[in-house]
Design a protein around this motif. Structure first.
Motif, PDB file in Angstrom:
ATOM      1  N   GLN A   1       0.859  -1.146   0.163  1.00 24.00           N
ATOM      2  CA  GLN A   1      -0.010  -0.042  -0.122  1.00 24.00           C
ATOM      3  C   GLN A   1       0.797   1.124   0.038  1.00 24.00           C
ATOM      4  N   PRO A   2       0.393   2.276  -0.756  1.00 23.39           N
ATOM      5  CA  PRO A   2      -0.915   2.502  -1.403  1.00 23.39           C
ATOM      6  C   PRO A   2      -0.880   1.955  -2.925  1.00 23.39           C
ATOM      7  N   HIS A   3       0.136   1.056  -3.224  1.00 22.90           N
ATOM      8  CA  HIS A   3      -0.006   0.308  -4.637  1.00 22.90           C
ATOM      9  C   HIS A   3      -1.339  -0.123  -4.937  1.00 22.90           C
ATOM     10  N   LEU A   4      -2.138  -0.803  -4.089  1.00 23.56           N
ATOM     11  CA  LEU A   4      -3.279  -1.569  -4.465  1.00 23.56           C
ATOM     12  C   LEU A   4      -4.428  -0.542  -4.301  1.00 23.56           C
ATOM     13  N   ILE A   5      -4.665   0.284  -3.394  1.00 26.32           N
ATOM     14  CA  ILE A   5      -5.438   1.418  -3.323  1.00 26.32           C
ATOM     15  C   ILE A   5      -5.564   2.229  -4.305  1.00 26.32           C
ATOM     16  N   LEU A   6      -4.411   2.521  -4.715  1.00 35.00           N
ATOM     17  CA  LEU A   6      -4.315   3.726  -5.851  1.00 35.00           C
ATOM     18  C   LEU A   6      -4.934   2.923  -7.200  1.00 35.00           C
ATOM     19  N   ALA A   7      -4.459   1.490  -7.303  1.00 30.24           N
ATOM     20  CA  ALA A   7      -5.387   1.076  -8.498  1.00 30.24           C
ATOM     21  C   ALA A   7      -6.862   0.732  -8.231  1.00 30.24           C
ATOM     22  N   LEU A   8      -7.378   0.474  -7.089  1.00 36.22           N
ATOM     23  CA  LEU A   8      -8.573   0.329  -6.706  1.00 36.22           C
ATOM     24  C   LEU A   8      -9.453   1.662  -6.896  1.00 36.22           C
ATOM     25  N   SER A   9      -8.738   2.709  -6.590  1.00 42.21           N
ATOM     26  CA  SER A   9      -9.604   4.140  -6.804  1.00 42.21           C
ATOM     27  C   SER A   9      -9.886   4.403  -8.063  1.00 42.21           C
ATOM     28  N   LEU A  10      -9.228   3.827  -9.223  1.00 42.90           N
ATOM     29  CA  LEU A  10      -9.286   4.386 -10.575  1.00 42.90           C
ATOM     30  C   LEU A  10     -10.727   4.590 -11.084  1.00 42.90           C
ATOM     31  N   VAL A  11     -11.479   3.506 -11.238  1.00 43.73           N
ATOM     32  CA  VAL A  11     -12.713   3.443 -11.563  1.00 43.73           C
ATOM     33  C   VAL A  11     -13.702   4.160 -10.901  1.00 43.73           C
ATOM     34  N   PRO A  12     -13.626   4.091  -9.401  1.00 49.23           N
ATOM     35  CA  PRO A  12     -14.701   4.867  -8.500  1.00 49.23           C
ATOM     36  C   PRO A  12     -14.477   6.459  -8.957  1.00 49.23           C
ATOM     37  N   LEU A  13     -13.241   6.875  -9.104  1.00 44.86           N
ATOM     38  CA  LEU A  13     -12.793   8.108  -9.405  1.00 44.86           C
ATOM     39  C   LEU A  13     -13.379   8.383 -11.045  1.00 44.86           C
ATOM     40  N   LEU A  14     -13.282   7.674 -11.806  1.00 40.58           N
ATOM     41  CA  LEU A  14     -13.896   7.969 -13.021  1.00 40.58           C
ATOM     42  C   LEU A  14     -15.394   8.043 -13.130  1.00 40.58           C
ATOM     43  N   ARG A  15     -15.867   7.097 -12.117  1.00 37.58           N
ATOM     44  CA  ARG A  15     -17.557   7.004 -12.033  1.00 37.58           C
ATOM     45  C   ARG A  15     -17.924   8.494 -11.351  1.00 37.58           C
ATOM     46  N   LEU A  16     -17.111   8.957 -10.507  1.00 37.31           N
ATOM     47  CA  LEU A  16     -17.393  10.422  -9.987  1.00 37.31           C
ATOM     48  C   LEU A  16     -17.147  11.523 -10.699  1.00 37.31           C
ATOM     49  N   GLY A  17     -16.616  11.099 -11.882  1.00 37.98           N
ATOM     50  CA  GLY A  17     -16.055  12.382 -12.661  1.00 37.98           C
ATOM     51  C   GLY A  17     -14.834  13.246 -12.330  1.00 37.98           C
ATOM     52  N   ARG A  18     -14.058  12.687 -11.450  1.00 40.21           N
ATOM     53  CA  ARG A  18     -12.912  13.071 -10.903  1.00 40.21           C
ATOM     54  C   ARG A  18     -11.562  12.689 -11.699  1.00 40.21           C
ATOM     55  N   PHE A  19     -11.613  13.182 -12.936  1.00 40.27           N
ATOM     56  CA  PHE A  19     -10.651  12.766 -13.718  1.00 40.27           C
ATOM     57  C   PHE A  19      -9.053  12.989 -13.533  1.00 40.27           C
ATOM     58  N   ASP A  20      -9.252  14.158 -12.946  1.00 39.58           N
ATOM     59  CA  ASP A  20      -7.521  14.671 -12.611  1.00 39.58           C
ATOM     60  C   ASP A  20      -7.227  13.608 -11.517  1.00 39.58           C
TER      61      ASP A  20
ATOM     62  N   ASN B   1      -3.540   9.147  -9.816  1.00 38.65           N
ATOM     63  CA  ASN B   1      -3.377   7.791  -8.959  1.00 38.65           C
ATOM     64  C   ASN B   1      -2.774   6.737 -10.020  1.00 38.65           C
ATOM     65  N   HIS B   2      -3.264   6.930 -11.343  1.00 40.42           N
ATOM     66  CA  HIS B   2      -2.654   6.070 -12.233  1.00 40.42           C
ATOM     67  C   HIS B   2      -1.139   6.156 -12.320  1.00 40.42           C
ATOM     68  N   LEU B   3      -0.700   7.392 -12.355  1.00 39.89           N
ATOM     69  CA  LEU B   3       0.818   7.833 -12.717  1.00 39.89           C
ATOM     70  C   LEU B   3       1.510   7.209 -11.223  1.00 39.89           C
ATOM     71  N   ARG B   4       0.874   7.521 -10.197  1.00 38.00           N
ATOM     72  CA  ARG B   4       1.518   7.316  -8.987  1.00 38.00           C
ATOM     73  C   ARG B   4       1.556   5.729  -8.693  1.00 38.00           C
ATOM     74  N   GLY B   5       0.176   4.965  -9.002  1.00 36.15           N
ATOM     75  CA  GLY B   5       0.335   3.719  -8.714  1.00 36.15           C
ATOM     76  C   GLY B   5       0.974   2.478  -9.490  1.00 36.15           C
ATOM     77  N   TYR B   6       0.701   2.968 -10.952  1.00 32.52           N
ATOM     78  CA  TYR B   6       1.509   2.227 -11.749  1.00 32.52           C
ATOM     79  C   TYR B   6       2.948   2.122 -11.755  1.00 32.52           C
ATOM     80  N   ARG B   7       3.722   3.139 -11.190  1.00 34.71           N
ATOM     81  CA  ARG B   7       5.056   3.062 -11.066  1.00 34.71           C
ATOM     82  C   ARG B   7       5.338   2.082  -9.790  1.00 34.71           C
ATOM     83  N   LEU B   8       4.600   2.037  -8.973  1.00 37.62           N
ATOM     84  CA  LEU B   8       4.881   1.016  -7.593  1.00 37.62           C
ATOM     85  C   LEU B   8       4.335  -0.111  -8.023  1.00 37.62           C
TER      86      LEU B   8
END
Length: 997
Positions: free
Chosen positions: A212-231, A236-243
């Protein structure tokens, strides 16, 4: 890894090998070695050694794609514990219970394990935990995980309450991992806001662990998209994929990053991630993790196929490349089959339903720039960047409607077409098409002049086919001639000649243009041709000649001649600017062309003036869409001249006026100019990052945009670094490096590695930071100026020091010291020497005496530099460094003595060492005092150190006096305390007084 080669293995050699293997990176090699060591341990008859080997094997398996293999060695350990519990020392017993959780999760994630068997393990787990005196919190968490997997939301909700109500103890998962599962269930239930609130302590850095936060960064991606919080999703994609990248134990996280790319218009990025981790698609271990990857891959490949890339090859490890369509069929079938196996085991359709929904996912947006470059998917010429300006779009729609059966009022259509032509509107051509269409439908015969205009604009429409355009221009000229308009006839033939010249028949075109320009001069002198017709032909002739400059016998002389010709043409156009409203834009055209020629010849100031004049004239002519190109050139030139404010204003105007007109590469260039201009003036780095991000996006859409895209990534990485978004910056800069090395000069590569090193150091990845600093230093060592080389060597020393690489850090500091001495920077050289002294202190075999000798070198260096200093400012800087050296020498003495084994002072050595340290501290206090108010905090810090030393030496009265001196130093309550230093000094002084009094 160093393997033990002694045959036969001894218990001691096996223990040493187990210890060595525990420090290796997780992966197949470590797993194979752990399996080998279990076999060797079995031959010794040492049960304690065997259980350590089995525990090590489970640990190795767990954090790789082979985690499904843990059940066999764990079951063996349980039997050993039941048979001979005395063999289990406390650490082994702790590991056994800790690994119980892993086993249960592995059973749930394997469809070949019957559900009844999974359920039987849970009471057994609870019994073992209760017997050992552990909380049932981990047991309830495992039961919750099973209920969630089965889709039993009611049971899951109850178990979640029991889980979180149970006591936490040393067997509980870390809070970050618990929040991971809780938030995932909330998101699966559709409560995205609650899930993100649950994950917040991990996402904001309050909680973390190895996963962590590797897994939670990945888990948060679709919920953020559903909420329209694209930035936030992009970050979180840039942070999480590196990890997560390359980590076999984080396959579910990798799958979610692929899913994110498929749902945000980043299919190229998703394909790169999939190709890099394609080996996990066919992995026989960890079925549930594999299912995550298969379903995400099927979604991505479906999107690629829908976008027209069914035949695109996708490389797979050890296989010949397969096409996107072929791999889609494989992954989709494999995902469905694996989901079916889970559902058959579970007696539900929960898993198949979830997999089908993921594979059928639809994008939330077709455009979410990431700032990291992906392989371009589009083929051929890219389209326009966005819709055309609204007025132009409306006109085009009106013209199309007329042509398709709209208005048949030819007089009205002709009037509208001429109005737009006079206004130089972008949709004038559409209006003339409407005239031609209406005339054809109604069978109305146009008079000669009207027919000539329709033919002329048809020729303009046909420019993609030079032969057709040439024919139509000449036909229009004949029609104008017949209508008695000699000037327009000559202008039409000039346009035909220009078309011939630029389509490969250069000599013929130039000869004809020369003759027509002469004819038009005569016609203009006789009043039979307008200034606009004449200057149009002359401008066409100059444009053709500009294309021949490099082939001229004397290119410089030819360029001089063309420059003079353009200046004369500009003067002619200015002389007649009042004759026709369109002459303003003609003047602008000439100014732009002359500006471009002068810019190419190195006269940027004059070019900027001409571009600015062109902008002014285009706006005077009320044709802002034409001004966009001049504004873009002005922005570029102004930035090169160090005029960022002018560049910013021009770039903003170009983006506004040229909306829908620029190709992707031009759009990228403008956003990049704007980003650089904002950065140069120290404006909001968030806006810098926004425009640099846009530049990376449009570069990705353009043929040949790799170099510009890499430069945009460098600017973006710098902005993110200044915003302290280090993990995002690191991702962007790492992505930029290959293209920077291929397309840019080494200065840009050094800057990228420099910034990347700073990011990695902030992320506590000091080893990698040191590597990038050293790579940058190796490039900079070949430059004429050596300051960058020195700074980078020093930064490398700091990073390697932070990584605990003593020898490498000392070498980097020595390199920096030599460079600083050569550059006449003794204060910087002294800092490098002091750093080496501290490394020497902790280096085995060196110890305090050698470290003191090194520190003394810094003192001598600064003392000599002060004597030779040329001005008061230099002396002040050097005295501050000397004062710091005195204080560090005192600290070195204290820490060096305290680190020595034993604490006896039979011969008084400790007292002498502390007295020496006190002496250096007093020198530091005096030196800081001489520097006045700016050094107050440094002086009081030294006073407090001296007070503690006095206290340790038994000088209580002196210690109290020094502490009171510090308090008195901060009696002025009006003194600003922006960083709380005053508060900290007062608190420490008061604490010392309290302990002494």
């Amino acid at each position: 890894m160093t393997h033990e080669n002694t045959t036969p293995y001894t218990a001691e050699s096996i223990r040493r090998a187990l210890w060595e293997n525990d420090s290796e990176t997780y992966g197949p090699a470590r797993n194979a070695r752990a399996e080998e060591l279990v076999g060797h341990a079995e031959t010794t008859g040492d049960q304690v050694l065997l259980l350590d080997a089995l525990l090590g094997l489970i640990d190795s398996y767990q954090f790789t794609s082979e985690s499904g293999k843990t059940l066999v060695p764990f079951a063996r350990l349980l039997r050993m514990w039941d048979e001979r519990p005395a063999d289990f020392h406390s650490r082994a017993l702790h590991r056994l219970h800790w690994q119980f959780k892993w086993i249960v999760y592995s059973l749930i994630g394997n469809p070949d394990i019957p559900l009844d068997a999974v359920r039987r393990w849970l009471p057994d787990m609870e019994r073992h935990y209760r017997v050992a005196g552990h909380s049932v919190r981990p047991v309830r968490a495992a039961e919750f995980h099973l209920a969630q997997h089965l889709g039993d939301d009611g049971l899951a909700a109850r178990l979640l309450t029991e889980w979180t109500a149970a006591d936490r103890d040393r067997m509980s998962d870390c809070l970050a991992c618990e929040l991971n599962e809780q938030g995932e269930w909330q998101a699966d239930c559709g409560d995205d806001e609650r899930a993100l609130a649950t994950w917040a302590p991990v996402l904001n850095g309050e909680q973390s662990c190895a996963e962590q936060p590797h897994l939670i960064l990945a888990l948060s991606l679709v919920p953020l998209l559903r909420l329209g919080r694209f930035d936030e999703a992009r970050r979180n994609h840039l942070r999480g994929y590196r990890l997560a990248r390359g980590n076999g134990s984080l396959v579910p996280a990798l799958a979610r990053h692929i899913e994110f790319c498929a749902l945000t218009g980043n299919e190229a990025r998703g394909l790169e991630i999939l190709a890099e981790h394609a080996a996990y698609l066919d992995s026989g271990e960890e079925p549930l993790s594999r299912l995550q990857l298969l379903s995400a891959a099927a979604l991505l490949l479906r999107r690629l196929t829908e976008l027209g890339h069914a035949d695109r090859p996708v490389p797979l490890p050890g296989d010949a490349p397969v096409t996107t369509e072929q791999l889609l069929a494989r992954t989709r079938d494999a995902a469905r089959d694996l989901a079916r196996r889970f559902d058959e085991r579970n007696g539900t359709d929960q898993v198949s339903t979830w997999v089908a929904a993921r594979m059928a996912g639809t994008p939330f947006t077709d455009r979410l720039p990431l700032g990291v470059r992906g392989a371009r998917l589009t083929a051929g010429s890219p389209g326009r960047t966005q819709s055309a300006p609204e007025p132009a779009q409306a006109a085009a729609e009106a013209g199309t409607a007329a042509a398709d059966g709209g208005s048949t009022d030819l007089a009205a259509l002709l009037a509208e077409a001429r109005r737009r032509t006079l206004a130089q509107h972008p949709d004038a051509r559409a209006a003339w098409r409407a005239v031609a269409g209406a005339a054809d439908r109604t069978g109305t015969a146009l008079d000669l002049s009207d027919r000539a205009e329709v033919t002329y604009h048809a020729a303009v429409d046909a420019l993609d086919d030079p032969e057709a355009a040439d024919t139509l221009f000449r036909r229009a000229a004949e029609q104008f001639e017949a209508a008695g308009d000699a000037g327009e006839a000559a202008a039409g033939r000039a346009r035909a000649a220009y078309t011939r010249a630029v389509s490969g028949r250069m000599e013929q075109g130039i000869a004809e243009l020369d003759a027509l320009c002469a004819e038009l001069r005569t016609l203009h002198a006789d009043g039979r041709a307008t200034a606009r017709q004449l200057t149009g032909a002359l401008l066409a002739s100059v444009r053709v000649r500009m294309g021949t400059l490099q082939a001229a016998p004397d290119p410089a002389a030819a360029a001089d001649a063309v420059t003079d010709e353009l200046r004369a043409l500009l003067a002619l156009a200015e002389e007649h600017h009042a004759e026709d409203p369109r002459m303003c834009s003609r003047i602008a055209d000439i100014s732009c062309l002359l500006g471009g020629l002068l810019a190419g010849r190195g006269d940027a100031p004059q070019a900027a003036e001409l571009f600015a004049r062109a902008v002014e004239r285009y706006h005077e002519a009320a044709v802002p869409w034409y001004a966009a190109e001049a504004e873009a050139r002005l922005a570029e030139t102004a930035l090169s001249l160090g005029r960022p404010q002018q560049a910013e204003q021009a770039a903003r105007a170009a983006l506004h006026h040229g909306a829908g007109l620029f190709e992707p590469l031009g759009c990228a260039h403008l956003h990049l100019i704007l980003a650089e201009s904002l950065a140069a003036t120290g404006q909001d780095d968030n806006e810098v990052a926004d425009h640099a991000l846009e530049a990376t996006h449009w570069s990705d859409q353009a043929d040949g945009g790799e170099g510009l895209g890499a430069w945009a990534q460098l600017v973006l990485g710098g902005a993110l670094l200044r915003l302290r978004r280090y993990d995002e910056s690191a991702s962007v800069l790492e992505s930029a490096l290959p293209a920077l090395e291929e397309h840019h000069h080494e200065g840009h590569v050094v800057q990228a590695r420099w910034w990347l090193g700073e990011c990695l150091a902030e992320l506590d990845d000091h080893r990698q930071a040191g590597e990038h600093f050293l790579l940058a230093a190796d490039i900079a060592k070949g430059w004429d100026g050596q300051r960058d080389h020195a700074v980078l060597a020093h930064l490398a020393g700091d990073a390697l020091n932070g990584a605990g690489l003593n020898e490498e850090a000392a070498a980097a500091y020595a390199r920096a010291e030599e460079l600083w001495r050569t550059l006449g920077r003794p204060q910087s050289a002294a800092r490098a020497v002091r750093a080496r002294a501290w490394i020497t202190l902790r280096t085995t075999g060196s110890g305090l005496p050698v470290a003191l000798d090194v520190m003394a070198t810094a003192e001598r260096l600064l003392t000599e530099a002060i004597a030779e200093a040329a001005d008061d400012d230099s002396r002040t800087t050097l005295r501050a460094e000397l004062a710091g050296t005195y204080r560090q020498t005192a600290e070195l003495l204290v820490r060096g003595w305290d680190s020595e084994p034993g604490d006896e002072d039979d011969d008084g050595a400790a007292q002498r060492t502390y007295e020496d340290a006190l002496g250096y501290t007093e020198q530091a206090i005096a030196a800081f005092a001489s520097l006045g108010e700016p050094a107050r905090h440094d002086r009081t810090a030294a006073q407090l150190m001296a007070a503690w030393l006095e206290s340790d030496l038994g000088h209580t009265s002196a210690a109290i006096t020094r502490a009171r001196t510090v308090l008195a130093d901060y009696d002025d309550e009006d003194t600003p305390d922006t960083d709380n230093t005053t508060k900290r000094r007062r608190t420490e002084a008061q604490a010392l007084l309290d302990s002494l009094e």
